[in-house]
Design an enzyme around this catalytic site. Structure first.
Site, PDB file in Angstrom:
ATOM      1  N   LYS A  11     127.278  24.301 115.760  1.00  0.00           N
ATOM      2  CA  LYS A  11     126.247  23.359 115.334  1.00  0.00           C
ATOM      3  C   LYS A  11     126.873  22.023 114.894  1.00  0.00           C
ATOM      4  O   LYS A  11     128.091  21.938 114.688  1.00  0.00           O
ATOM      5  CB  LYS A  11     125.417  24.006 114.225  1.00  0.00           C
ATOM      6  CG  LYS A  11     124.691  25.282 114.680  1.00  0.00           C
ATOM      7  CD  LYS A  11     123.842  25.864 113.546  1.00  0.00           C
ATOM      8  CE  LYS A  11     123.057  27.080 114.005  1.00  0.00           C
ATOM      9  NZ  LYS A  11     122.199  27.609 112.909  1.00  0.00           N
ATOM     10  N   PHE A  59     111.033  25.157 106.876  1.00  0.00           N
ATOM     11  CA  PHE A  59     112.279  24.431 107.147  1.00  0.00           C
ATOM     12  C   PHE A  59     112.378  23.925 108.579  1.00  0.00           C
ATOM     13  O   PHE A  59     113.416  23.372 108.968  1.00  0.00           O
ATOM     14  CB  PHE A  59     113.490  25.323 106.812  1.00  0.00           C
ATOM     15  CG  PHE A  59     113.561  26.625 107.572  1.00  0.00           C
ATOM     16  CD1 PHE A  59     114.050  26.667 108.876  1.00  0.00           C
ATOM     17  CD2 PHE A  59     113.138  27.808 106.989  1.00  0.00           C
ATOM     18  CE1 PHE A  59     114.124  27.856 109.579  1.00  0.00           C
ATOM     19  CE2 PHE A  59     113.211  29.008 107.687  1.00  0.00           C
ATOM     20  CZ  PHE A  59     113.703  29.027 108.986  1.00  0.00           C
ATOM     21  N   ASN A 114     124.758  26.094 108.779  1.00  0.00           N
ATOM     22  CA  ASN A 114     125.550  27.326 108.767  1.00  0.00           C
ATOM     23  C   ASN A 114     126.478  27.481 109.973  1.00  0.00           C
ATOM     24  O   ASN A 114     126.770  28.595 110.401  1.00  0.00           O
ATOM     25  CB  ASN A 114     124.640  28.547 108.571  1.00  0.00           C
ATOM     26  CG  ASN A 114     123.574  28.652 109.630  1.00  0.00           C
ATOM     27  OD1 ASN A 114     123.569  27.878 110.582  1.00  0.00           O
ATOM     28  ND2 ASN A 114     122.698  29.626 109.485  1.00  0.00           N
ATOM     29  N   HIS A 117     125.423  29.363 115.777  1.00  0.00           N
ATOM     30  CA  HIS A 117     124.288  30.194 116.181  1.00  0.00           C
ATOM     31  C   HIS A 117     124.823  31.393 116.946  1.00  0.00           C
ATOM     32  O   HIS A 117     125.819  31.276 117.670  1.00  0.00           O
ATOM     33  CB  HIS A 117     123.356  29.389 117.104  1.00  0.00           C
ATOM     34  CG  HIS A 117     122.322  30.240 117.778  1.00  0.00           C
ATOM     35  ND1 HIS A 117     121.156  30.620 117.150  1.00  0.00           N
ATOM     36  CD2 HIS A 117     122.293  30.808 119.019  1.00  0.00           C
ATOM     37  CE1 HIS A 117     120.447  31.375 117.979  1.00  0.00           C
ATOM     38  NE2 HIS A 117     121.119  31.506 119.120  1.00  0.00           N
TER      39      HIS A 117
HETATM   40  P1  GDP Z   1     120.170  33.122 112.368  1.00  0.00           P
HETATM   41  O1  GDP Z   1     119.680  34.002 113.489  1.00  0.00           O
HETATM   42  O2  GDP Z   1     121.181  33.813 111.485  1.00  0.00           O
HETATM   43  O3  GDP Z   1     120.658  31.765 112.841  1.00  0.00           O
HETATM   44  O4  GDP Z   1     118.933  32.840 111.410  1.00  0.00           O
HETATM   45  P2  GDP Z   1     117.382  32.526 111.680  1.00  0.00           P
HETATM   46  O5  GDP Z   1     117.025  32.814 113.123  1.00  0.00           O
HETATM   47  O6  GDP Z   1     116.610  33.219 110.614  1.00  0.00           O
HETATM   48  O7  GDP Z   1     117.262  30.964 111.413  1.00  0.00           O
HETATM   49  C1  GDP Z   1     117.631  30.014 112.382  1.00  0.00           C
HETATM   50  C2  GDP Z   1     118.325  28.871 111.690  1.00  0.00           C
HETATM   51  O8  GDP Z   1     117.396  28.190 110.853  1.00  0.00           O
HETATM   52  C3  GDP Z   1     119.450  29.274 110.745  1.00  0.00           C
HETATM   53  O9  GDP Z   1     120.664  29.551 111.408  1.00  0.00           O
HETATM   54  C4  GDP Z   1     119.543  28.055 109.842  1.00  0.00           C
HETATM   55  O10 GDP Z   1     120.238  26.969 110.486  1.00  0.00           O
HETATM   56  C5  GDP Z   1     118.064  27.688 109.699  1.00  0.00           C
HETATM   57  N1  GDP Z   1     117.481  28.330 108.505  1.00  0.00           N
HETATM   58  C6  GDP Z   1     117.199  29.638 108.312  1.00  0.00           C
HETATM   59  N2  GDP Z   1     116.652  29.860 107.112  1.00  0.00           N
HETATM   60  C7  GDP Z   1     116.590  28.643 106.506  1.00  0.00           C
HETATM   61  C8  GDP Z   1     116.096  28.206 105.242  1.00  0.00           C
HETATM   62  O11 GDP Z   1     115.622  28.987 104.415  1.00  0.00           O
HETATM   63  N3  GDP Z   1     116.171  26.863 104.987  1.00  0.00           N
HETATM   64  C9  GDP Z   1     116.693  25.989 105.898  1.00  0.00           C
HETATM   65  N4  GDP Z   1     116.721  24.658 105.572  1.00  0.00           N
HETATM   66  N5  GDP Z   1     117.159  26.353 107.106  1.00  0.00           N
HETATM   67  C10 GDP Z   1     117.113  27.672 107.412  1.00  0.00           C
END
Ligand code: GDP
Length: 139
Positions: A11, A59, A114, A117
């Site tokens: 990212k 978000f 983070n 991906h």
């Molecule tokens: P992943 O599969 O571990 O990437 O997680 P998710 O699919 O749940 O979320 C996708 C992406 O959205 C994450 O990798 C973060 O970059 C972002 N994200 C997830 N949860 C949050 C949150 O609570 N706040 C914010 N600002 N970004 C989030």
């Protein structure tokens, strides 16, 4: 079902911090072969489409802004049990909860920024890989 491919993005924060070499080294050293890779800038429409599943989340706008603020590196990776093993390698979404030595533990600052991906299923690995790569770019 166990398949051998997953999809990843380094990212924008990883590129901004100069961590791409270290992260790619860790990916290779963990047994993943890179079968496709490119540096690219996602448009807002790209990011909205890629993360459409999160479109109702509070978000979402921040996520689209983050993923389009600078280039990413997209890659398709190959290894036995690729999806599950890569999720283990990157660690939990929130780096504060990511196991020691995982990519997010080492290189991520927050749940929103983070570092990487990783596809969460074989089906999504296929969809996400095809989103970024044509057949001619996969080896
Ligand atoms: P992943 O599969 O571990 O990437 O997680 P998710 O699919 O749940 O979320 C996708 C992406 O959205 C994450 O990798 C973060 O970059 C972002 N994200 C997830 N949860 C949050 C949150 O609570 N706040 C914010 N600002 N970004 C989030």
């Amino acid at each position: 079902m166990i398949t051998n491919r997953t999809f990843t993005m380094l990212k924008p924060d990883s590129l901004e911090k100069g961590n791409t070499g270290a992260i790619l080294h860790k990916i290779n050293a963990s047994g993943f072969k890179i079968v496709a890779m490119k540096q690219t800038l996602m448009s807002m429409r790209d990011a909205e489409t890629f993360y459409a599943i999160h479109s109702e989340r509070p978000f979402f706008a921040d996520l689209v802004q983050y993923m389009t603020r600078g280039p990413i590196i997209a890659a398709i990776l190959e290894k036995d049990n690729a999806v599950e093993d890569f999720r283990a390698l990157i660690g939990a979404t929130n780096p504060a909860e990511a196991a020691e030595g995982t990519i997010r533990n080492l290189f991520a600052d927050s749940i929103s920024e983070n570092a990487v991906h990783g596809s969460d299923s074989d089906e999504n690995a296929q969809i996400e890989g095809t989103f970024h790569f044509s057949g001619r770019e996969i080896f």
